[in-house]
Design an enzyme around this catalytic site. Structure first.
Site, short mmCIF file in Angstrom:
data_model
loop_
_atom_site.label_atom_id
_atom_site.label_comp_id
_atom_site.label_asym_id
_atom_site.label_seq_id
_atom_site.Cartn_x
_atom_site.Cartn_y
_atom_site.Cartn_z
N GLU A 172 0.86 -1.19 0.00
CA GLU A 172 0.00 0.00 0.00
C GLU A 172 0.89 1.24 0.00
OE1 GLU A 172 -3.30 -0.29 2.65
OE2 GLU A 172 -3.83 1.82 2.48
N ARG A 173 0.65 2.13 -0.95
CA ARG A 173 1.46 3.34 -1.12
C ARG A 173 2.91 2.99 -1.44
NH1 ARG A 173 -3.16 5.53 -2.15
NH2 ARG A 173 -4.57 5.43 -0.38
N ASN A 215 -3.06 -1.64 7.94
CA ASN A 215 -4.36 -2.20 7.54
C ASN A 215 -4.12 -3.71 7.50
OD1 ASN A 215 -5.55 0.34 7.25
ND2 ASN A 215 -4.90 0.51 5.12
N LYS A 292 -3.43 -0.02 14.36
CA LYS A 292 -4.28 1.02 13.78
C LYS A 292 -5.71 0.63 14.14
CE LYS A 292 -5.74 2.89 9.25
NZ LYS A 292 -5.42 2.99 7.80
N GLU A 296 -10.24 4.60 9.54
CA GLU A 296 -10.45 4.19 8.15
C GLU A 296 -10.97 2.76 8.06
OE1 GLU A 296 -6.59 5.07 6.33
OE2 GLU A 296 -7.25 7.12 5.97
N ARG A 329 -1.53 3.83 17.22
CA ARG A 329 -1.57 5.01 16.34
C ARG A 329 -2.68 5.99 16.72
NH1 ARG A 329 -2.23 4.10 10.60
NH2 ARG A 329 -0.50 5.36 9.92
N ASP A 370 -2.66 14.26 7.03
CA ASP A 370 -2.16 13.00 6.49
C ASP A 370 -0.95 13.18 5.59
OD1 ASP A 370 -1.85 10.40 5.85
OD2 ASP A 370 -3.69 10.19 4.69
N GLU A 392 5.61 9.54 13.60
CA GLU A 392 5.46 8.73 12.38
C GLU A 392 5.67 9.64 11.17
OE1 GLU A 392 2.06 6.05 12.08
OE2 GLU A 392 1.99 6.34 9.90
N GLU A 398 3.73 9.06 -1.00
CA GLU A 398 2.32 8.96 -1.37
C GLU A 398 1.76 10.28 -1.91
OE1 GLU A 398 -0.19 7.82 1.90
OE2 GLU A 398 -2.03 8.05 0.74
N HIS A 526 -4.23 18.08 0.29
CA HIS A 526 -5.11 16.97 -0.10
C HIS A 526 -5.88 17.24 -1.38
CE1 HIS A 526 -6.74 13.10 0.74
NE2 HIS A 526 -6.30 13.09 1.99
N TRP A 548 -12.72 12.54 2.29
CA TRP A 548 -11.85 11.97 1.26
C TRP A 548 -12.04 12.71 -0.06
CZ3 TRP A 548 -12.21 5.87 2.06
CH2 TRP A 548 -11.52 5.54 3.24
#
Ligand code: GCW
Length: 707
Positions: A172-173, A215, A292, A296, A329, A370, A392, A398, A526, A548
Site C-alpha cells: 500500500e502506497r 491495515n 491502527k 479508516e 496510532r 495526512d 510517524e 504517497e 489533499h 476523502w
C-alpha cells in the site's frame, strides 16, 4: 595456457578493462565501497589496512572487513595487532586503553585514533556494528582518518520502519515494486535480500521493523506465519534489528474463534495473553505490536464502546511480561464526526493522557491530516506530557509525486522536529517531545513508513534511497542538518568529489519545497487524485466520505479559498499552545506557507508578500516548476560524472517531474479560474487545455492505491 592468460590480461589492461566492473544498478545503495585511489587509498591502507578483534566472527567485524576489502581492493585480514581494533568494554585490550565508555547504552560507540591504531569500542555488539558502519562511512567520504574522536549515542531508542506490506506482497502506497517479504516461500527460502535489507538498515541505525501493513490481516498471527516471521527475525537479529507486527484488533474473532474482540472481555484478554506468550516462545526478542484501531474502517476498542486506552492497555499487559511494547496510532478520524478532520485525533487522545500503561507509545503522524507535502506540526505534540509520543513520518512519497519526483524529505522532517510546541514553554520542540527528554520518558521511538520494495534499486528511484537514508540518520540524531545528511549520502552513493557533491546537493535541498510549490502552495492540502493520490484533482467531490474529497480541504468559492480553522471557523488553532493559536488565528501572523491551512482568504486579498493571493499562487506554482527545470539542467551537466544506468533513469524521472509539475499548475489554475474568472497575472501563460480535459484524465492502474 599461462601464456594465453597473460596475453589476455595484457589485452584487457590495454583496453582499460582490468579495473573491476561494478553494476551501478542501485542495489548497493550507499554501501558501495568502490576501490579508493591516490591519497585516499594510501591513507586507508595506513590507517585501516587490517583488523584486530577478539570476536572475529561478529557482524561488526564481518561488515567492517567486507567494506574495507571493497575500498582497498584487496582482502583485509583479521589478525592480532591489526590496525583497526574492535571490541566491547569487557575486552582486555579495550580495557587497557582506559577509554571512557560510560553512558553508551545498548547502541552507542566510540571511535578513537590511539597512536597509529583506530579503535572502535562499545558496550555491546550492536554498538560495535554501528561504529563499524560509521568508520566505513568516513573512509568512503575520504576525509581525514587521523585524530578521530567520535562518540555517538542515539537520541531515540526505537528507530523503526513501518512496512505497509500486505501478505500477498502488495505494498500500500508502495512505488518500488512488490514487497520484499516473500511470505509464500518463507521460512524455507530465505532471499539473500533479507540480509542486505538488514545491513542497509543497520548502517543507518534503524533497529526495528514492522513487517506487515497497519491495515492488517490477522493471518500473520497464526502459527505457520509466525514461523515465517521467525525466519526473518533470525536474519535480522545479528544486525540489531527487532521485529514488530501489526496486530489486527479483531484477531480474536478472526483467527481465535471468539465471539468478539472486546478488550474488557476476560476471554479476549486471555486470548491475547496466550498469543503474546506464543509469539515470544517463537521469537524471544520480539519487539511488540503496532495497532491502527478505529481508523479508516479498521476494527478497534470503540466497536465495543471502549476507549483507545482500554485497547492499548489490554495488549500492553499481554506483552509486558516479555518486555514488549505497544505502538498505538493516533491517526484517527471519522466522517461521521461532524468536526474538522484535523481536530479529531487531538480531541480523542488528549483526554486519555496519563491513562496508558508505561509500555505504550502513542504514534503520531507529523501533521494532523495526512502526510501532506506541508503540514503544521501535529498539535498532539506537547499536549500529552504523561504519554510517550512517537513520531510517524512517511518515507514513501504517497503525496509527493511517487517514485518519479525528486523530493529530498529531510528538510520537511526537520521542519516538524524543530517546531516549538511552546508547551509548557518556549524551547519545547517536537524533537524533545519525541526523544523523551522534555517529559522524562523512558521510552522513545520514531517510525518511518518504508519506501522499500523489490525493485532492483530498492526504492523505485536512486534519489528515494536518500530518504530511507535520511530517515535513519535523523532517527539516530535529529540534530543533524539536512545538508550534512545529504552530503554523506551523496558521497557514499555517487562519490565524494565536490564536483558531484555540490551540484547534487543543490538539487536535493530545494526539492521538497519545489514539490510543495507546484502541488499545494500556501498551505493547500489533499488535492491529489482520488484513491491513488496521483496527480492533481482539486475538483474531487462526492463519494463515500466528505473527508476523502479535495473540496473538503480547499473550500474554494467565487470569493476565496482555504479552510477556516480560526476561532471563527473550526477552531483548530486552539489545539495549539496560546502563542501559536493567537498567531495562526490571524492572516497577518500566519506564515504564508500555512496560510490556506488556517484561513479562507479572498482571491484578491493582498498578502504580506506584496502580491494578491491569486498572483501569489501563480508565482509559487511557477517557482516550483522553475526549480525542477533547474534540477534537470544541473543533472544534465553531470552526465559525464555519473554512471550511465543511474544517470539515465534519473534524467528520465526528472523529465517526468517537470512535465507533471506543469500539469499540476495548469490543472489547478484552470480549476481555480472556474470559480472566479480572474485574468492571469501579467506574463503567466494560460493552461494549454480546458478544465474538462484535466478532469477527464484517469489513472486506473496507478500504483500503491489502498485495497
Ligand atoms: O496516508 C493514508 C493512506 C492510507 C494509509 C493511512 C494510514 C495504511 O492513504 O493508505 O493506510 O494513511 O496511515 O493508516
Amino acid at each position: 595456457m599461462r601464456m594465453l592468460g597473460r596475453l589476455l590480461a595484457g589485452l584487457m589492461l590495454a583496453l582499460g578493462l582490468a579495473a573491476p566492473v561494478f553494476a551501478e544498478d542501485g542495489y548497493d545503495l550507499w554501501l558501495r565501497f568502490r576501490p579508493l585511489a591516490g591519497n585516499a587509498l594510501s591513507q586507508a591502507e595506513t590507517r585501516l589496512g587490517s583488523v584486530a578483534a577478539a570476536d572475529a566472527g561478529s557482524t561488526a567485524v564481518t561488515e567492517l572487513t567486507r567494506g574495507l576489502t571493497g575500498l582497498l581492493g584487496r582482502p583485509v585480514p583479521v589478525a592480532a595487532g591489526g590496525k583497526v581494533l574492535v571490541g566491547t568494554a569487557d575486552d582486555p585490550t579495550i580495557k587497557s586503553l582506559g577509554l571512557d565508555l560510560s553512558g553508551l547504552g545498548n547502541d552507542g560507540y566510540v571511535i578513537r585514533s590511539v597512536q597509529d591504531r583506530t579503535v572502535i569500542a562499545a558496550g555491546t555488539k550492536t554498538g560495535l556494528l554501528y561504529g563499524a558502519f560509521h568508520l566505513l562511512r568516513l573512509a568512503q567520504e575520504q576525509g581525514p582518518l587521523t585524530a578521530l574522536s567520535v562518540r555517538e549515542v542515539p537520541r531515540i531508542d526505537r528507530r523503526v520502519l513501518n512496512h505497509w506490506d500486505n501478505l500477498d506482497r502488495y505494498v500500500e502506497r508502495g512505488y518500488a515494486g512488490e514487497s520484499i517479504f516473500d511470505w509464500h516461500k518463507l521460512p524455507d527460502w530465505q532471499d539473500p535480500r533479507y540480509k542486505d535489507y538488514a545491513r542497509a538498515n543497520a548502517s543507518i541505525g534503524i533497529n526495528g521493523t514492522v513487517v506487515n501493513n497497519v491495515n492488517a490481516n490477522a493471518t500473520i498471527l497464526t502459527r505457520p506465519w509466525l514461523e515465517k516471521v521467525k525466519a526473518l527475525a533470525d536474519i535480522f537479529r545479528p544486525y540489531g534489528i527487532k521485529i514488530y507486527l501489526v496486530a489486527r484488533f479483531s484477531a480474536p474473532k478472526e483467527i481465535g474463534g471468539l465471539a468478539n474482540a472486546d478488550p474488557l472481555d476476560p476471554a479476549v484478554v486471555a486470548w491475547w495473553k496466550a498469543k503474546a506468550d506464543e509469539v515470544y516462545s517463537i521469537i524471544p526478542d520480539f519487539g511488540g505490536f503496532l495497532i491502527k484501531a478505529n481508523s479508516e474502517g479498521q476494527p478497534g476498542p470503540q466497536d465495543y464502546g471502549r476507549t483507545h486506552a482500554d485497547g492499548a492497555n489490554m495488549l500492553a499487559d499481554a506483552v509486558a511480561p516479555h518486555g514488549g511494547i505497544i505502538m498505538w496510532r493516533a491517526f484517527v478520524y471519522s466522517h461521521e464526526t461532524p468536526d474538522d478532520r484535523a481536530k479529531q485525533a487531538y480531541s480523542e487522545f488528549v483526554p486519555l493522557d496519563g491513562t496508558f500503561r508505561d509500555n505504550v507509545l502513542v504514534q503520531v503522524k507529523n501533521g494532523a491530516v495526512d502526510f501532506q507535502p506541508r503540514e503544521p506540526f501535529h498539535p498532539l505534540f506537547g499536549a500529552m506530557p504523561k504519554t510517550p509520543l512517537m513520531m510517524e513520518f512517511q518515507i514513501t512519497k504517497e503525496y509527493l509525486g511517487f517514485a518519479t519526483h525528486l523530493a529530498y524529505l529531510a528538510p520537511m522532517w526537520k521542519e516538524t522536529l524543530a517546531a516549538d510546541t511552546f508547551r509548557p514553554k518556549q524551547g519545547a520542540t517536537v524533537a524533545k517531545v519525541v526523544d523523551g527528554s522534555l517529559d522524562g520518558h523512558k521510552l522513545s521511538a520514531m517510525a518511518g513508513v518504508a519506501n522499500i520494495g523489490s525493485d532492483r534499486n530498492w526504492t523505485g528511484s536512486v534519489f528515494d534511497q536518500a530518504n530511507w537514508y535520511a530517515y535513519g540518520r535523523l532517527a539516530w540524531n535529529h540534530d543533524l542538518t539536512s545538508d550534512a545528511i545529504a552530503r554523506e549520502w551523496i558521497a557514499a552513493t555517487f562519490g565524494p568529489d565536490r564536483a558531484l557533491v555540490d551540484p547534487i546537493l543543490s538539487m536535493m535541498l530545494p526539492s521538497h519545497e519545489a514539490v510543495v510549490e507546484y502541488m499545494t502552495p500556501l498551505g493547500l492540502h489533499h488535492l491529489m487524485g482520488r484513491g491513488h493520490h496521483y496527480g492533481p484533482a482539486p475538483w474531487v467531490d462526492g463519494g463515500p466520505r466528505a473527508d476523502w474529497t479535495s473540496v473538503y480541504y480547499h473550500r474554494a468559492t467565487k470569493d476565496g479559498i482555504g479552510f477556516d480553522r480560526t476561532r471563527k471557523g473550526s477552531g483548530a488553532v486552539d489545539q495549539y499552545a496560546k502563542v501559536w493559536a493567537d498567531r495562526f488565528d490571524k492572516v497577518k501572523t500566519t506564515p504564508p506557507e500555512l496560510l490556506l491551512w488556517f484561513h479562507h482568504v479572498g482571491w484578491q486579498e493582498k498578502l504580506s508578500t506584496g502580491r494578491t493571493l491569486w498572483a501569489e499562487l501563480l508565482y509559487r506554482y511557477g517557482h516550483g516548476i522553475q526549480t525542477v527545470s533547474g534540477m534537470r539542467r544541473t543533472w544534465d551537466g553531470l552526465k559525464d560524472k555519473v554512471d550511465g544506468p543511474r544517470w539515465t533513469q534519473t534524467a528520465a524521472f526528472l523529465a517526468i517531474q517537470e512535465r507533471e509539475a506543469q500539469w499540476w499548475r495548469d490543472a489547478s489554475v484552470a480549476y481555480w479560474q472556474s470559480f472566479h474568472g480572474l485574468p492571469l497575472p501579467p506574463g503567466e501563460k494560460p493552461p494549454p487545455q480546458s478544465l474538462s480535459y484535466y478532469q477527464s484524465l484517469s489513472f486506473p492502474f496507478a500504483p500503491g492505491d489502498g485495497k
